[in-house]
Design a protein around this motif. Structure first.
Motif, PDB file in Angstrom:
ATOM      1  N   UNK A 144       0.835  -1.193   0.000  1.00  0.00           N
ATOM      2  CA  UNK A 144       0.000   0.000   0.000  1.00  0.00           C
ATOM      3  C   UNK A 144       0.871   1.243   0.000  1.00  0.00           C
ATOM      4  N   UNK A 145       0.317   2.333  -0.533  1.00  0.00           N
ATOM      5  CA  UNK A 145       1.057   3.585  -0.547  1.00  0.00           C
ATOM      6  C   UNK A 145       0.300   4.675  -1.271  1.00  0.00           C
ATOM      7  N   UNK A 146       0.936   5.810  -1.406  1.00  0.00           N
ATOM      8  CA  UNK A 146       0.346   6.940  -2.113  1.00  0.00           C
ATOM      9  C   UNK A 146       1.291   7.388  -3.218  1.00  0.00           C
ATOM     10  N   UNK A 147       0.715   7.945  -4.271  1.00  0.00           N
ATOM     11  CA  UNK A 147       1.516   8.407  -5.393  1.00  0.00           C
ATOM     12  C   UNK A 147       0.802   9.570  -6.074  1.00  0.00           C
ATOM     13  N   UNK A 148       1.582  10.515  -6.576  1.00  0.00           N
ATOM     14  CA  UNK A 148       1.027  11.627  -7.338  1.00  0.00           C
ATOM     15  C   UNK A 148       1.364  11.420  -8.810  1.00  0.00           C
ATOM     16  N   UNK A 149       0.322  11.349  -9.628  1.00  0.00           N
ATOM     17  CA  UNK A 149       0.479  11.123 -11.060  1.00  0.00           C
ATOM     18  C   UNK A 149       0.295  12.443 -11.808  1.00  0.00           C
ATOM     19  N   UNK A 150       1.247  12.743 -12.677  1.00  0.00           N
ATOM     20  CA  UNK A 150       1.144  13.938 -13.513  1.00  0.00           C
ATOM     21  C   UNK A 150       0.661  13.549 -14.909  1.00  0.00           C
ATOM     22  N   UNK A 151       0.241  14.510 -15.662  1.00  0.00           N
ATOM     23  CA  UNK A 151      -0.310  14.268 -16.993  1.00  0.00           C
ATOM     24  C   UNK A 151       0.696  13.497 -17.852  1.00  0.00           C
ATOM     25  N   UNK A 152       0.205  12.421 -18.485  1.00  0.00           N
ATOM     26  CA  UNK A 152       1.059  11.622 -19.353  1.00  0.00           C
ATOM     27  C   UNK A 152       1.841  10.538 -18.644  1.00  0.00           C
ATOM     28  N   UNK A 153       1.671  10.426 -17.313  1.00  0.00           N
ATOM     29  CA  UNK A 153       2.400   9.412 -16.555  1.00  0.00           C
ATOM     30  C   UNK A 153       1.520   8.213 -16.211  1.00  0.00           C
ATOM     31  N   UNK A 154       2.158   7.110 -15.898  1.00  0.00           N
ATOM     32  CA  UNK A 154       1.494   5.915 -15.375  1.00  0.00           C
ATOM     33  C   UNK A 154       2.302   5.420 -14.191  1.00  0.00           C
ATOM     34  N   UNK A 155       1.670   4.618 -13.342  1.00  0.00           N
ATOM     35  CA  UNK A 155       2.398   3.983 -12.244  1.00  0.00           C
ATOM     36  C   UNK A 155       2.984   2.681 -12.761  1.00  0.00           C
ATOM     37  N   UNK A 156       4.310   2.602 -12.812  1.00  0.00           N
ATOM     38  CA  UNK A 156       5.006   1.415 -13.310  1.00  0.00           C
ATOM     39  C   UNK A 156       5.763   0.787 -12.147  1.00  0.00           C
ATOM     40  N   UNK A 157       5.601  -0.523 -11.962  1.00  0.00           N
ATOM     41  CA  UNK A 157       6.284  -1.232 -10.883  1.00  0.00           C
ATOM     42  C   UNK A 157       7.286  -2.219 -11.473  1.00  0.00           C
ATOM     43  N   UNK A 158       8.070  -2.832 -10.611  1.00  0.00           N
ATOM     44  CA  UNK A 158       8.963  -3.912 -11.028  1.00  0.00           C
ATOM     45  C   UNK A 158       8.418  -5.263 -10.556  1.00  0.00           C
ATOM     46  N   UNK A 159       7.116  -5.297 -10.249  1.00  0.00           N
ATOM     47  CA  UNK A 159       6.464  -6.546  -9.863  1.00  0.00           C
ATOM     48  C   UNK A 159       6.143  -7.331 -11.137  1.00  0.00           C
ATOM     49  N   UNK A 160       6.627  -8.569 -11.270  1.00  0.00           N
ATOM     50  CA  UNK A 160       6.319  -9.358 -12.467  1.00  0.00           C
ATOM     51  C   UNK A 160       4.820  -9.532 -12.650  1.00  0.00           C
ATOM     52  N   UNK A 161       4.350  -9.366 -13.870  1.00  0.00           N
ATOM     53  CA  UNK A 161       2.921  -9.488 -14.164  1.00  0.00           C
ATOM     54  C   UNK A 161       2.520 -10.956 -14.164  1.00  0.00           C
ATOM     55  N   UNK A 162       1.639 -11.325 -13.256  1.00  0.00           N
ATOM     56  CA  UNK A 162       1.098 -12.678 -13.188  1.00  0.00           C
ATOM     57  C   UNK A 162      -0.365 -12.596 -12.786  1.00  0.00           C
ATOM     58  N   UNK A 163      -1.122 -13.629 -13.134  1.00  0.00           N
ATOM     59  CA  UNK A 163      -2.521 -13.691 -12.713  1.00  0.00           C
ATOM     60  C   UNK A 163      -2.578 -13.781 -11.190  1.00  0.00           C
ATOM     61  N   UNK A 164      -3.497 -13.047 -10.599  1.00  0.00           N
ATOM     62  CA  UNK A 164      -3.649 -13.078  -9.150  1.00  0.00           C
ATOM     63  C   UNK A 164      -3.424 -11.733  -8.490  1.00  0.00           C
ATOM     64  N   UNK A 165      -2.769 -10.801  -9.201  1.00  0.00           N
ATOM     65  CA  UNK A 165      -2.576  -9.464  -8.640  1.00  0.00           C
ATOM     66  C   UNK A 165      -3.821  -8.608  -8.874  1.00  0.00           C
ATOM     67  N   UNK A 166      -4.194  -7.844  -7.843  1.00  0.00           N
ATOM     68  CA  UNK A 166      -5.359  -6.958  -7.911  1.00  0.00           C
ATOM     69  C   UNK A 166      -4.955  -5.582  -7.396  1.00  0.00           C
ATOM     70  N   UNK A 167      -5.711  -4.576  -7.818  1.00  0.00           N
ATOM     71  CA  UNK A 167      -5.414  -3.205  -7.394  1.00  0.00           C
ATOM     72  C   UNK A 167      -6.683  -2.508  -6.906  1.00  0.00           C
ATOM     73  N   UNK A 168      -6.550  -1.825  -5.776  1.00  0.00           N
ATOM     74  CA  UNK A 168      -7.594  -0.953  -5.255  1.00  0.00           C
ATOM     75  C   UNK A 168      -7.021   0.454  -5.244  1.00  0.00           C
TER      76      UNK A 168
END
Length: 229
Positions: A144-168
């Motif tokens: 969990x955490x907080x982030x400020x997104x500016x225009x044209x940005x996305x939140x990119x992680x280094x977590x490998x993409x696999x089935x089972x991850x969810x986001x709130x």
């Protein structure tokens, strides 16, 4: 970008600025492609390699051996791979790819050499650190955490993409996307957001439900048998 001079054995090749295609002459023997680069001595650089020729230790790959200046290397075949190297005092870098006898025909991304601009790299790292997600909790499979997104940005992680991850996000379920062909990303509107990423084993809820249902049916059957007795 520096394109290497190509030499080859047991192969016929055709190439352009982006790709190289080759065909083995004798399909019972391995084929070799060699790329010779001349770059600024004593500098940091990297070569982009096609994921078809990358492999884990026991993974499958079209290439049986990869070397840079005579030293073997390998990497995971997630996406196109930047392989970091140090250009020696001679300024010469040699990349050799040895392909399996069963390869026959193959088209790959042409491996070019790129010199690393350290100043721009550190500026990019500093900018990314200033815009990073501030973690408030990291426990088990939940982040969990907080982030400020500016225009044209996305939140990119280094977590490998696999089935089972969810986001709130801000209390609402939000779709997760894949970026760089490997990692989890969230496409969010501009502004400050509260994020919770959590991993749940696919089918876990269904498995728990079926387990409880099976236990209830067993209990009902046991009670019914006792009443009959």
């Amino acid at each position: 970008m520096i394109q290497g001079r190509i030499s080859y054995q047991n192969a016929k090749i055709s190439s352009n600025q982006q790709n190289i295609s080759f065909k083995q002459i004798d399909t019972s023997k391995s084929a070799t492609l060699t790329f010779n680069y001349i770059a600024t001595p004593n500098t940091s650089a990297y070569i982009i390699l096609d994921k078809q020729i990358m492999t884990a230790e026991d993974g499958d790959s079209r290439a049986s051996k990869l070397t840079i200046n005579g030293k073997s290397f390998r990497s995971m075949p997630f996406s196109t791979q930047p392989i970091g190297i140090f250009v020696p005092a001679s300024g010469k870098v040699t990349l050799t790819m040895t392909f399996k006898a069963s390869t026959h025909n193959l088209t790959i991304i042409r491996p070019s050499l790129y010199l690393l601009n350290k100043k721009e790299l550190w500026q990019t790292i500093k900018k990314a650190q200033n815009n990073k997600m501030n973690l408030t909790n990291w426990k088990g499979n939940s982040i969990s955490g907080t982030v400020t997104i500016h225009k044209g940005q996305s939140l990119v992680t280094t977590i490998p993409y696999t089935n089972g991850w969810h986001a709130i996000v801000d209390g609402k379920s939000t779709p997760i996307s894949k970026t760089l062909n490997s990692f989890i990303a969230l496409n969010l509107p501009s502004g400050k957001h509260t994020i919770n990423l959590y991993f749940e084993i696919p089918g876990l809820k269904l498995g728990i439900f079926l387990t409880i249902l099976g236990a209830l049916l067993l209990l009902i059957e046991s009670i019914f048998i006792k009443k009959k007795q």
